[in-house]
Design an enzyme around this catalytic site. Structure first.
Site, PDB file in Angstrom:
ATOM      1  N   LYS A  19     -13.528   4.582   7.164  1.00  0.00           N
ATOM      2  CA  LYS A  19     -13.917   5.667   6.245  1.00  0.00           C
ATOM      3  C   LYS A  19     -15.438   5.714   6.091  1.00  0.00           C
ATOM      4  CE  LYS A  19     -12.775   5.461   1.767  1.00  0.00           C
ATOM      5  NZ  LYS A  19     -13.879   5.785   0.840  1.00  0.00           N
ATOM      6  N   HIS A  25       0.862  -1.185   0.000  1.00  0.00           N
ATOM      7  CA  HIS A  25       0.000   0.000   0.000  1.00  0.00           C
ATOM      8  C   HIS A  25       0.890   1.223   0.000  1.00  0.00           C
ATOM      9  CE1 HIS A  25      -3.530  -2.154  -0.024  1.00  0.00           C
ATOM     10  NE2 HIS A  25      -3.670  -2.410   1.250  1.00  0.00           N
TER      11      HIS A  25
END
EC number: 4.1.1.31
Length: 968
Positions: free
Chosen positions: A603, A173
């Site tokens: 999120k 990532h």
């Protein structure tokens, strides 16, 4: 110099000593280390760029320190006026200098932490910061505590340990914002600093080390910090694999020896079996195609072959040392027969390309004869992988190589048994045991590659197949029951579903070609097939069917990844439905893995609700698995930052619900966290120790289950937290506009820190934005909104409903590890935050009609902070962690300068009418050049912005990320 009398300015060294709290403990050398590195750097800066530039750095630092002391916004404006008056070249040098100083401060901290650990004077306690955290996960202390405090027998501990597995999954990532070239130089600076403060160092050694230190500091400063092109997935994989070469390869056997010693000290006179799967390694680098079009089937093939080549090379480089060591002639009859046969069949000229043992090995050295054959096969294994990688074909026959790990282990086990039978057990338990443990841990593929793909992509393929077969309406429109029924009918049948005439789009070919690569490569290259955005049983059955259709001989285990809040809530029912299907139950052989996503759930709903929902989902999944007699492994997709589920390893594991670890744990180790976990030998050792000890302790001494009244309160609070979070992030009509103006989100992609695009879809709002840039943008402005938003409303609600709830929350904090860890991590984020900095971004970048919205959010920040402190029973932030508090104060003044520089640079980039008056160049190097600032600006000749602005912006991003020690 803005009318300042430079002579009267305090030196940075003196400023540091005023700024930082007094020594936290007797062994505290942090300020000393930091001052030395800074002193050396400022001298280098002056030599390279002149006294004026050094003085500007000191002036900026002093203004930042004054702001940190009093938090007066006027100081930020003073900083801004100095920074905006710099010409482009000077601006790049100054932002680079502050970024560099933060990296040096981090290195000073790392050396200090290692120093404190070495002298074993560390106070015990639950520190919230990974590097402050104590050695309570020391393996020996854990064993002793389990025996003496909890009454466990040494045999129980040994049995649990032998059957335990921790699988660390390295992911690419894009959170590692530091280039590898710099990471290596940082490692050498760290080594020099540690040696300079070693005892018994001679004056000559000291002088030479100091010269080396200065050389490395200068080399790091003169290296371009900015990646000029995005890394490819192959680059990311090579970067990840470099940690195996540098620390993990030797770190694993060293750690396992420490486990043996710790067992001996509690009365177990046996070693951990070399094939006990205590530590395993997997990777997503080159396998994670979720939203990353650059990860193609060809990339997956390449990284698998590259990893096999690297593994064979690492073994090959070690085998001759083993041949030197095993020079004995005594062996068992069985062994002698094998060695004689190999000797008879060996060719005289076969070893000319070796450096050692290049002549025929005599039969009187039987271990060397056997190991010589192992060496030949390793050589051919490596060369075959190299040829396949380069040309797609190889002239080395497969039978001349090792094709599976059992073939590789067999001759080594033969050596081990023979040595033990002949009374040479101490020799067998030397380098040979280490080698056996490496083979058991790393196999022939070094790591097992997971494949990750979005569930929608599999739906697309099956939709194309059903349309081609003309089976009623399209698969996409079928109900879940209809999909399951058809998938199970196909899985139970034998007919092929499609042939070469299937019409394929590029996307469909990509999915099918990935399965083709899986079918063609050795099965030990791969780990799990992970389905992101999984919602239902058909998502799993679809992958099972596609594996069969693409002739995957040893199908990968299929792992659903539940990420969004609604998916987590529905996960137990979906898994129960899967387990109730006879075909599937037979397929999994009593084992199932489920991945839970911390990033997207955070999120989607905010940190509090996500953390609680993840906790409850795990409890329910475990109940379902028990009901159906399935052993469940939880795979935790944690990020580096708190907003993405990060936090100290041992606390994260020990705060999981009871019965959810059970000696089997998979967890992602992401980007920047790889360097923090494996960048140095001692960090690698500590990481392996923490994971192993905490996993063992969780199983043998599970944390308490929350009381029913705690659950009820947290359930209500989570609903309120989600409502507030979503009302701001998803329902506030101008939130997206505010977010894009108030943070560097739009400019994030220019950093080139990863191969993956920052958005799942090119357009769209917060939903389409990946969790990493979402967190990164808020971290840059030190506002950390995704982490704390929702907490304040939840705590307010609880206390308003019943004032006694405050006492209940305080009890939860004291007694319940999960709740304590959640609150402590939020407290740490508040300590790293500064709403005053966020206010500056608003003032410069946000339209006036949105200022009131920003002020409201900042008031929420302050109120939430106070409620968190009340719950924890703290007067000040981090009062229980003086080491972290000291380190944050040390970094703040550097970060503030970079924040102000970033905010004003964004203003200049975004507002064409914003005019600044530049002063003359101050850098000596630039003044002596006829090309002026172009010397530095020409590194980025294609920038669409005014000269120097883009590089300055990226340098501030990197510096702030280094200072806060977590990016996305």
């Amino acid at each position: 110099m803005a009318g300042r009398n430079i002579e009267k300015m305090a030196s940075i060294d003196a400023q540091l000593r005023q700024l930082v709290p007094a020594k936290v403990s007797e062994d505290d050398k942090l300020v000393e280390y930091d001052a030395l590195l800074l002193d050396r750097f400022l001298d280098i800066l002056q030599d390279l760029h002149g006294e004026d530039l050094r003085e500007t750095v000191q002036e900026l630092y002093e203004l930042s320190a004054e702001y940190e002391g009093k938090r007066e916004p006027s100081k930020l404006e003073e900083l801004g006026s100095v920074l905006t008056s710099l010409d482009p070249g000077d601006s790049i040098v100054i932002s680079k200098a502050f970024s560099h100083m933060l990296n040096l401060a981090n290195l000073a901290e790392e050396v200090q932490i290692a120093h404190r650990r070495r002298i074993k004077k560390l106070k015990k306690g639950d520190f919230v910061d990974e590097s402050s955290a104590t050695t309570e996960s020391d393996i020996e202390e854990t064993f002793k505590r389990l025996v003496s405090d909890l009454g466990k027998s040494p045999e129980e501990i040994f049995d649990a340990l032998k059957n335990q597995t921790v699988d660390l999954v390295l992911t690419a990532h894009p959170t590692q914002s530091v280039r590898r070239s710099l990471l290596q130089k940082h490692g050498r600076i760290r080594d020099c600093l540690a040696q300079l403060y070693a005892k018994d160092i001679t004056p000559d050694d000291k002088q030479e080390l100091d010269e080396s230190l200065q050389r490395e500091i200068q080399a790091a400063f003169r290296t371009d910090e900015i990646r000029r092109t995005p890394p490819t997935p192959q680059d990311e994989m090579r970067a990840g694999m470099s940690y195996f070469h540098e620390t993990i390869w030797k770190g694993v056997p060293k750690f396992l020896r420490r486990v043996d010693t710790a067992l001996k000290n509690i009365g177990i006179d046996e070693r951990v079996p070399y094939n006990a799967p205590l530590i395993q390694f997997s990777s997503w680098m080159g396998g994670d195609r979720d939203g990353n079009p650059r990860v193609t089937p060809e990339v997956t093939r390449d990284v698998c072959l590259l990893a096999r080549m690297m593994a064979a090379n690492l073994y090959y480089n070690q085998i001759e040392n083993l041949m030197f060591e095993l020079s004995m002639w005594r062996c068992t009859d069985e062994f002698r027969v094998r060695a004689d046969e190999l000797h008879r069949n060996s060719r005289k000229d076969a070893a000319k390309h070796y450096i050692e043992f290049w002549k025929t090995i005599p039969p009187t050295e039987p271990y060397r004869v056997i190991l010589g054959d192992v060496r030949d096969k390793l050589y051919h294994t490596r060369e075959r992988s190299r040829q396949l990688l380069s040309n797609g074909i190889s002239d080395i026959p497969e039978e001349a190589t090792f094709t599976n790990v059992e073939q590789f282990l067999e001759p080594l086990e033969l050596c081990y048994r023979s040595l033990c039978s002949c009374g040479d057990s101490p020799i067998a338990d030397g380098s040979l045991l280490d080698f056996l443990r490496q083979v058991s841990t790393f196999g022939l593929s070094l790591v097992r590659l997971d494949i990750r793909q979005e569930s929608e992509r599999h739906t697309d393929v099956l939709d194309a197949i059903t349309k081609h077969l003309d089976i009623g309406s399209s698969y996409r429109d079928w109900s879940e029951e209809g999909r399951q029924e058809w998938l199970l009918a196909e899985l139970s049948g034998k007919r092929p579903l499609f042939g070469p005439d299937l019409p394929k789009t590029e996307e469909i070919s990509d999915v099918l070609d990935t399965f083709k690569v899986i079918s063609e490569l050795p099965s030990d290259c791969f780990g799990a097939y992970i389905i992101s955005m999984a919602t239902s049983p058909s998502d799993v059955l679809a992958v099972e069917l596609l594996q069969r259709e693409c002739h995957v001989k040893n199908p990968l285990r299929v792992v659903p990844l539940f990420e969004k809040l609604a998916d987590l809530e529905a996960a137990p029912a979906a898994v129960a439905r899967l387990f109730s299907i006879d075909w599937y139950k037979n397929r999994i052989n009593g084992k199932q893995e489920v991945m839970i996503g911390y990033s997207d759930s955070g999120k989607d709903a905010g940190r509090l609700s996500a953390a609680w929902e993840l906790y409850k989902a795990q409890e329910e999944l475990v109940k379902v698995a028990k009901k159906y007699g399935v052993k469940l492994t939880m795979f935790h997709g944690r990020g580096g930052t708190v907003g993405r589920g990060g936090g100290p390893t041992h606390l994260a594991i020990l705060s999981q619900p009871p019965d959810t670890v059970n000696g089997s744990l998979r967890v992602t180790v992401q980007g920047e966290v790889i360097e923090q976990s494996f960048g140095e030998a001692h960090l690698c050792f500590r990481t392996l120790q923490r994971f192993t000890a905490a996993t063992l302790e969780h199983g043998m001494n599970p944390p308490i289950s929350p009381k029913p009244e705690w659950r009820a309160l947290l359930d209500e609070m989570a609903v309120v937290a989600t409502e507030e979070y979503r009302s701001v992030v998803f329902q506030e009509p101008r939130f997206v506009e505010y977010f894009r103006l108030a943070t560097p989100e739009l400019e994030y992609g220019r950093m080139n820190i990863g191969s993956r695009p920052s958005k799942r879809k090119p357009s769209g709002g917060i939903e389409s934005l990946r969790a990493i840039p979402w967190i990164f943008a808020w971290t840059q402005t030190r506002f950390h909104l995704p982490v704390w938003l929702g907490f304040g409303a939840a705590f307010r609600y609880a206390i308003k409903k019943d004032v006694r709830n405050l006492h209940m929350l305080q009890d939860m904090y004291k007694q319940w590890p999960f709740f304590r860890v959640t609150i402590d991590l939020i407290e740490m984020v508040f300590a790293k935050g500064d709403p005053g900095i966020a206010a500056l971004y608003d003032k410069l970048l946000v339209s006036e009609d949105l200022w009131a919205f920003g002020e409201k959010l900042r008031a929420n920040f302050d109120e939430t902070k106070n409620l968190v402190l009340q719950t924890a029973g703290h007067k000040d932030l981090l009062e229980g962690d003086p080491y972290l508090k000291q380190r944050l104060r040390l970094r703040d003044s550097y970060i503030t300068t970079l924040n102000v520089c970033q905010a004003y640079t964004l203003k200049r980039i975004r507002d064409a009418n914003y005019n600044v008056t530049l002063r003359p160049h101050i850098s000596k190097e630039i003044m002596q050049s006829s090309k002026s600032a172009q010397e530095l600006v020409k590194l980025n000749p294609t920038s669409e912005y005014a000269p120097g602005l883009e590089d300055t912006l990226i340098l501030t991003m990197k510096g702030i990320a280094a200072g806060l020690q977590n990016t996305g």
